[in-house]
Motif scaffolding. Structure first.
Motif, PDB file in Angstrom:
ATOM      1  N   ASP A   1       0.845  -1.188   0.000  1.00 21.11           N
ATOM      2  CA  ASP A   1       0.000   0.000   0.000  1.00 21.11           C
ATOM      3  C   ASP A   1       0.882   1.240   0.000  1.00 21.11           C
ATOM      4  O   ASP A   1       1.564   1.523   0.981  1.00 21.11           O
ATOM      5  CB  ASP A   1      -0.910  -0.020   1.242  1.00 21.11           C
ATOM      6  CG  ASP A   1      -1.959   1.081   1.194  1.00 21.11           C
ATOM      7  OD1 ASP A   1      -1.816   2.000   0.369  1.00 21.11           O
ATOM      8  OD2 ASP A   1      -2.909   1.017   1.989  1.00 21.11           O
ATOM      9  N   LEU A   2       0.879   1.957  -1.113  1.00 19.29           N
ATOM     10  CA  LEU A   2       1.677   3.187  -1.205  1.00 19.29           C
ATOM     11  C   LEU A   2       0.757   4.390  -1.428  1.00 19.29           C
ATOM     12  O   LEU A   2       1.156   5.403  -1.996  1.00 19.29           O
ATOM     13  CB  LEU A   2       2.678   3.076  -2.358  1.00 19.29           C
ATOM     14  CG  LEU A   2       3.703   1.952  -2.272  1.00 19.29           C
ATOM     15  CD1 LEU A   2       4.610   1.954  -3.493  1.00 19.29           C
ATOM     16  CD2 LEU A   2       4.557   2.100  -1.024  1.00 19.29           C
ATOM     17  N   SER A   3      -0.480   4.273  -0.987  1.00 20.63           N
ATOM     18  CA  SER A   3      -1.452   5.327  -1.262  1.00 20.63           C
ATOM     19  C   SER A   3      -1.170   6.594  -0.453  1.00 20.63           C
ATOM     20  O   SER A   3      -0.454   6.564   0.539  1.00 20.63           O
ATOM     21  CB  SER A   3      -2.857   4.823  -0.950  1.00 20.63           C
ATOM     22  OG  SER A   3      -2.919   4.377   0.382  1.00 20.63           O
ATOM     23  N   PHE A   4      -1.729   7.690  -0.923  1.00 18.57           N
ATOM     24  CA  PHE A   4      -1.606   8.990  -0.270  1.00 18.57           C
ATOM     25  C   PHE A   4      -0.146   9.365  -0.001  1.00 18.57           C
ATOM     26  O   PHE A   4       0.225   9.711   1.110  1.00 18.57           O
ATOM     27  CB  PHE A   4      -2.423   9.035   1.020  1.00 18.57           C
ATOM     28  CG  PHE A   4      -3.898   8.867   0.794  1.00 18.57           C
ATOM     29  CD1 PHE A   4      -4.676   9.973   0.499  1.00 18.57           C
ATOM     30  CD2 PHE A   4      -4.495   7.623   0.837  1.00 18.57           C
ATOM     31  CE1 PHE A   4      -6.032   9.830   0.275  1.00 18.57           C
ATOM     32  CE2 PHE A   4      -5.857   7.473   0.605  1.00 18.57           C
ATOM     33  CZ  PHE A   4      -6.618   8.581   0.327  1.00 18.57           C
ATOM     34  N   ASN A   5       0.654   9.242  -1.009  1.00 16.22           N
ATOM     35  CA  ASN A   5       2.024   9.713  -0.912  1.00 16.22           C
ATOM     36  C   ASN A   5       2.269  10.765  -1.977  1.00 16.22           C
ATOM     37  O   ASN A   5       1.350  11.190  -2.673  1.00 16.22           O
ATOM     38  CB  ASN A   5       2.998   8.538  -1.073  1.00 16.22           C
ATOM     39  CG  ASN A   5       3.214   7.804   0.243  1.00 16.22           C
ATOM     40  OD1 ASN A   5       3.693   8.384   1.194  1.00 16.22           O
ATOM     41  ND2 ASN A   5       2.813   6.542   0.301  1.00 16.22           N
ATOM     42  N   ASP A   6       3.499  11.191  -2.115  1.00 15.93           N
ATOM     43  CA  ASP A   6       3.864  12.151  -3.149  1.00 15.93           C
ATOM     44  C   ASP A   6       4.100  11.377  -4.446  1.00 15.93           C
ATOM     45  O   ASP A   6       3.519  10.332  -4.649  1.00 15.93           O
ATOM     46  CB  ASP A   6       5.123  12.900  -2.664  1.00 15.93           C
ATOM     47  CG  ASP A   6       5.198  14.278  -3.263  1.00 15.93           C
ATOM     48  OD1 ASP A   6       5.354  14.352  -4.488  1.00 15.93           O
ATOM     49  OD2 ASP A   6       5.083  15.264  -2.522  1.00 15.93           O
ATOM     50  N   ALA A   7       5.011  11.874  -5.274  1.00 15.76           N
ATOM     51  CA  ALA A   7       5.254  11.241  -6.568  1.00 15.76           C
ATOM     52  C   ALA A   7       5.937   9.883  -6.412  1.00 15.76           C
ATOM     53  O   ALA A   7       6.820   9.709  -5.570  1.00 15.76           O
ATOM     54  CB  ALA A   7       6.108  12.154  -7.413  1.00 15.76           C
ATOM     55  N   ILE A   8       5.479   8.932  -7.222  1.00 13.32           N
ATOM     56  CA  ILE A   8       6.101   7.602  -7.244  1.00 13.32           C
ATOM     57  C   ILE A   8       6.532   7.343  -8.684  1.00 13.32           C
ATOM     58  O   ILE A   8       5.689   7.304  -9.583  1.00 13.32           O
ATOM     59  CB  ILE A   8       5.116   6.510  -6.793  1.00 13.32           C
ATOM     60  CG1 ILE A   8       4.642   6.778  -5.356  1.00 13.32           C
ATOM     61  CG2 ILE A   8       5.757   5.129  -6.894  1.00 13.32           C
ATOM     62  CD1 ILE A   8       3.573   5.828  -4.876  1.00 13.32           C
ATOM     63  N   THR A   9       7.819   7.200  -8.897  1.00 13.12           N
ATOM     64  CA  THR A   9       8.306   6.953 -10.251  1.00 13.12           C
ATOM     65  C   THR A   9       8.380   5.451 -10.501  1.00 13.12           C
ATOM     66  O   THR A   9       9.050   4.730  -9.770  1.00 13.12           O
ATOM     67  CB  THR A   9       9.702   7.586 -10.439  1.00 13.12           C
ATOM     68  OG1 THR A   9       9.596   8.968 -10.086  1.00 13.12           O
ATOM     69  CG2 THR A   9      10.166   7.474 -11.871  1.00 13.12           C
ATOM     70  N   MET A  10       7.662   5.012 -11.517  1.00 17.40           N
ATOM     71  CA  MET A  10       7.642   3.587 -11.834  1.00 17.40           C
ATOM     72  C   MET A  10       8.856   3.271 -12.693  1.00 17.40           C
ATOM     73  O   MET A  10       8.866   3.529 -13.886  1.00 17.40           O
ATOM     74  CB  MET A  10       6.362   3.222 -12.583  1.00 17.40           C
ATOM     75  CG  MET A  10       5.090   3.633 -11.882  1.00 17.40           C
ATOM     76  SD  MET A  10       4.925   2.970 -10.223  1.00 17.40           S
ATOM     77  CE  MET A  10       4.676   1.265 -10.572  1.00 17.40           C
TER      78      MET A  10
END
Lengths: 159, 847
Positions: free
Chosen positions: B405-414
């Motif tokens: 669960d990585l919800s409600f975070n800033d930018a996530i680079t795939m």
């Protein structure tokens, strides 16, 4: 202040028996030169007591408030909805979980119908200046079953 | 303070009003479930209502001034299971008050100022499991007459005046007891002797809540060898010393779950010392929870060394910002670090950890790699943290992860497509901003994934292969994203197991016909809050398992096609609320469909028309088809009429002369005249006369008989005689073909002059001028009479254009028909008119 609160509880307890069709009286939270706050309970079942420590349009952070009520519902979970209106238009809608089941935040969380809540503590707000104008604030507290716990129609007049 | 007069003013009428009431005389209680559940809350009842059925199982009598519970008060309600007597102002409960309630499992006495509780008050409650006696002025457990309640599981005596934790002997008689809530009482000290009875109770069963008691002291080894399920101590200590003493007093306790800390609104410990929790080393704890402690500095966390063998740890709202350097050999399997102002993501290396929850921390630094080889569950939501690269087994140090669960975070680079994380079953990215999710098939390796949430991740779907590889996916939530051209293409290929799909708030305007063609198990589809303009069933037809379709909050005006294809037969609910329905006749078939499928539609009765303006706010269902049929017939009839009239008009115009002929073939004739017109022309214009005039008038409809000198003049007679006898006498009209040659020809002028005289004599307006070509004015002036006539009279001009000629011939025919006498009585008429023409006209006309 405690004396006032005690008297108030007695009064809410007694007047709770009255006919629900009538509107509850309007209470004045505070009134000074530049700020006036009034509220009225919009829960047909009961009135409640509320006061703030300071009465100034420059709200300081974590303002101390006092709030007293006799619960008509269990509050295993409790949510607060705030709706801010000015001139009939909604400008802010905010929902805040006050009580959660796992490791509840406040000591009154998990209390049951018939219990008394008396909260005196910070409101967890940010400090800001209330801009001039007249605002209506609709506050609703409800539990996990969406039953109303408390409801208030407040008027804030800042000049 | 409230003025006493006002208080009295409220009290007296209230009492007067209440004393007039006779609650028993009417039926005050609300029946929630007939014969089972009755709600009598706050009805001013002084005694238990008698008109409640005896079969009642749940009875709520709260907030009624019952004041006293007499013996056998509830003997009528032998089936009662739940009885709520909160705030009934009960002061006295007599013996056998609840006698007969054999099935009662829950008794609530909250908020009653009990002064007298008889020893046998609770007798007869042979099935009682839950007893709530909060705020009942209870001063001690010793006097509480519950020793015989063998079935009791839950005892809540919070918020009373109990000042001793001495658990009475009768507790050994309560083998089922699981919860004892003693919070918010006055207990200050706990002694060794107080807890002796706990040794006689089943181990690891009882949960004890002692929160909000002002604990000062726990005697050493008071809890020694005691086995509890749970102990909660929140906001108990008003100093570090008290806490230290009490925690040390817990030594020897074996417990499944220990909860320590404070409440946000009940904070008393200032300057927490690291020694406060040292005593924890002497406990055997399965799960440890610590919450809401202020001033929790980094050097305080040394106590965690005492908890090396604990399997689960929760540290919530502790306001420390760094946590580092646990030895790898800690046996923790579950770690929760929430709402604790961590500024840096902790570096973790724990071989045993299976579940790690790190939420609600406002982390400033980016995510750093962790090495948790056995991790299966990772929740890093609500941290506002950014991820430079996501996600592969190298970032997390595990290949066993099932829940991320990585919800409600800033930018996530795939940056990686979950290499080594093939075990993932649950993946949540909602409200984080996904970067590069569109560049390649990010989820290609996740063939075991069941749940994927990428709602509100600012994903703009361009790449159609974005969901490739998700063969097992059951739930896909992607609300609040967008698609190229606001068009939904078929990106859900190979999702054979998908049952829930959320596409709300995606600004969709169009949906491909094949968008859902490969989702045979889809049951719930949410298309709400998009910009769809029409309802089109074609894309949904391949969804044979679809049960719920939500198309609310779109701009649907009507169906796309006139005839709406049927939805899949499995559909049980269709939500079309808050759309822009046009209740106009052009959408009649859709509106009819709407009525026919109202059982399917959610809130069909409440749906309102938005267009056209005169139908605004009218319920869609109230739209009448007959109004349309009416206007439909009106429209079609009027269109047909207009068409018919115009056809008739065209026909009449076209066959005007035919009609004239048809109507007047018998009645109209040439009368006494042999010819319709005598043509005066120059022989130079004979070509025109033969080819145009003769051809058109004699062979056209109606046929006119012309008198032409080359044809009709009788040979052997003088020209002048011919002109008069054949030409003027026998013709009704005279056509003068004016041209250059006409002016120059002597015969022509002669003929014209005779015609003029003839006209004058017979008083017919019989001369028709045709100007064949423009004649020079000087030449024309020589013939003064003709010039004058031409300038005064209407004449026909030979045109070169087709339209001009058409008009020319019509006018000429009309002119020729004019004055044609009616034949039947016309012969006589003509004869008489001839007489008139010869004789009386003479006399009438001036010389």
């Amino acid at each position: 202040m405690k004396g006032f609160m005690a008297a108030f509880f007695v009064w809410t307890l007694i007047s709770a028996n009255r006919d629900g069709g009538q509107a509850w009286p309007t209470h004045t939270v505070c009134e000074d030169g530049s700020l006036k706050i009034l509220y009225q309970s919009c829960d047909p079942l009961q009135d409640f007591g509320f006061s703030v420590e300071q009465c100034s349009k420059y709200l300081k952070p974590n303002l101390n408030i006092r709030f007293g009520i006799i619960l008509r519902e269990d509050i295993k979970e409790l949510f607060l909805d705030i709706n801010l209106l000015t001139k009939g238009a909604s400008i802010l809608s905010y929902s805040y979980p006050v009580c959660e089941e796992d490791l509840p935040r406040f000591s009154f969380c998990g209390r049951r119908k018939g219990e008394q809540i008396y909260y005196a503590g910070p409101a967890n707000n940010r400090g800001f200046e209330i801009p001039e104008g007249e605002y209506q604030v609709l506050l609703k507290l409800y539990n996990e079953k969406h039953s109303m716990v408390a409801c208030a129609n407040a008027t804030v007049i800042s000049s | 303070m409230m003025p006493p007069t006002r208080l009295a003013g409220t009290l007296i009428p209230a009492m007067a009003f209440l004393s007039c009431l006779r609650p028993e005389s009417w039926d005050p209680c609300m029946q929630v479930v007939p014969n089972i559940t009755y709600q009598c809350m706050e009805l001013g009842l002084y005694k238990i209502p008698s008109n409640i059925p005896t079969s009642t199982k749940k009875l709520d009598l709260s907030f009624n001034p019952l004041r006293r519970l007499r013996s056998y008060s509830f003997s009528n309600f032998s089936e009662l299971q739940v009885l709520d007597l909160s705030r009934c102002e009960i002061q006295i409960i007599e013996d056998d008050a609840f006698q007969g309630l054999k099935h009662l499992s829950t008794l609530i006495l909250t908020g009653n100022p009990i002064q007298s509780l008889a020893r046998g008050a609770f007798s007869g409650l042979s099935s009682l499991q839950t007893l709530v006696a909060v705020e009942t002025n209870l001063a001690s457990l010793e006097d509480f007459p519950i020793g015989h309640l063998k079935t009791l599981k839950k005892l809540n005596v919070a918020h009373n005046l109990i000042n001793s934790f001495k658990l009475p002997e009768y507790f050994s008689n309560l083998p089922s007891l699981e919860h004892l809530d003693l919070s918010n009482n006055k207990i200050q000290n706990i002694y060794h002797k107080d807890l002796q009875v706990l040794h006689q109770m089943p181990p690891f069963k009882l949960s004890l809540d002692l929160s909000l008691n002002p604990l000062d002291f726990i005697q050493q080894s008071a809890f020694k060898e005691i086995k509890l399920h749970e102990l909660t101590l929140r906001s108990n200590f008003n100093s570090t010393d008290a806490m230290k003493t009490c925690v040390q007093g817990l030594a020897g306790l074996k417990i499944n779950r220990l909860v320590l800390g404070e409440f946000k609104n009940e904070r008393t410990i200032k300057d927490l010392d690291k020694s406060a929790l040292e005593g924890l080393c002497n406990l055997t704890i399965e799960e440890f929870r610590l919450t809401y402690l202020d001033d929790f500095s980094e050097d305080c966390i040394g106590f965690l060394n005492c908890l090396a063998n604990v399997s689960a740890i929760s540290l919530v709202s502790l306001y420390f910002n760094k946590l580092e350097g646990f030895p790898k050999d800690f046996q923790w399997q579950y770690l929760k670090l929430a709402n604790s102002k961590f500024q840096y993501f902790p570096t973790l290396e724990l071989a045993s950890l299976k579940k790690f929850v790190f939420t609600d921390n406002k982390v400033l630094s980016p995510f750093t790699e962790v090495n948790l080889p056995n991790l299966e569950f990772l929740d890093l939501s609500r941290n506002g943290m950014f991820f430079k690269g996501c996600c592969s087994h190298r970032d997390l140090g595990t290949t066993r992860l099932k829940h991320l669960d990585l919800s409600f975070n800033d930018a996530i680079t795939m940056s990686s497509n979950f290499l080594g994380l093939e075990q993932l079953e649950h993946l949540d990215f909602q409200h984080s901003s996904l970067k590069q999710a569109n560049d390649f098939s990010v989820f290609l390796a996740l063939k075991n994934l069941l749940y994927l949430d990428i709602s509100y991740t600012n994903t703009h779907v361009i790449f159609h292969g974005i969901f490739d590889g998700l063969f097992s996916l059951q739930v896909l939530k992607m609300a609040g994203n967008s698609f190229q051209d606001n068009f939904l293409p078929n990106i859900f290929t190979n999702m054979q197991s998908l049952t829930v799909l959320d596409l709300s708030k995606c600004q969709l305007e169009q949906v491909s016909q094949v968008a859902f063609s490969s989702l045979p198990k889809l049951q719930l589809l949410n298309m709400s809050h998009n910009n769809l303009l029409f309802l089109d069933t074609l894309p949904y037809q391949p969804l044979h398992a679809l049960r719920v379709l939500d198309c609310s909050f779109n701009r649907i005006v009507a169906s796309k096609r006139q005839e709406l294809q049927p939805f899949p037969s499995s559909l049980a609910s269709l939500n079309l609320t808050r759309n822009d329905f046009a209740c106009a006749c052009e959408h009649l078939s859709f509106l009819q469909w709407f009525k026919d499928h109202r059982h399917l539609l959610v809130g069909a009765e409440q749906m309102l028309c938005v267009n056209p303006s005169d139908m605004e706010g009218v319920p869609v269902l109230s739209f009448r088809n007959s109004t349309c049929q009416m206007s439909k017939t009106i429209i079609s009839v009027s269109v047909l009429t207009v068409l018919l009239v115009s056809v008739v008009a065209v026909l009449v115009y076209k066959f005007y002369f035919h009609l004239m002929l048809l109507a007047g073939c018998k009645r109209y004739g040439r009368g006494e005249s042999t010819y319709d017109a005598f043509v005066i022309y120059s022989s130079q214009d004979e070509d025109w006369v033969r080819n145009e005039l003769v051809k058109n008038l004699e062979e056209g409809v109606p046929p006119f008989q012309l008198c032409l000198h080359y044809r009709d003049f009788i040979p052997g007679v003088a020209i002048a005689a011919n002109i008069i006898q054949e030409g003027f006498h026998k013709s009704r009209k005279v056509i003068v073909v004016v041209s250059q040659h006409f002016i120059q020809s002597r015969w022509c002028i002669f003929e014209y002059e005779i015609a003029q005289t003839w006209q004058f004599l017979s008083s017919h307006a019989g001369i028709i001028f045709i100007v064949l070509q423009k004649v020079e004015k000087t030449l024309l002036r020589q013939q003064v009479e003709l010039y004058r006539l031409l300038s005064r009279n209407t004449y026909l001009e030979w045109e070169d254009s087709v339209l001009g000629r058409h008009i020319f011939w019509r006018r000429l025919r009309k002119a020729l028909l004019d004055g044609k006498p009616k034949s039947a009585e016309g012969t006589e008429d003509a004869e008489s008119s001839q007489h008139l023409a010869t004789t009386p006209a003479w006399e009438g006309k001036p010389p």
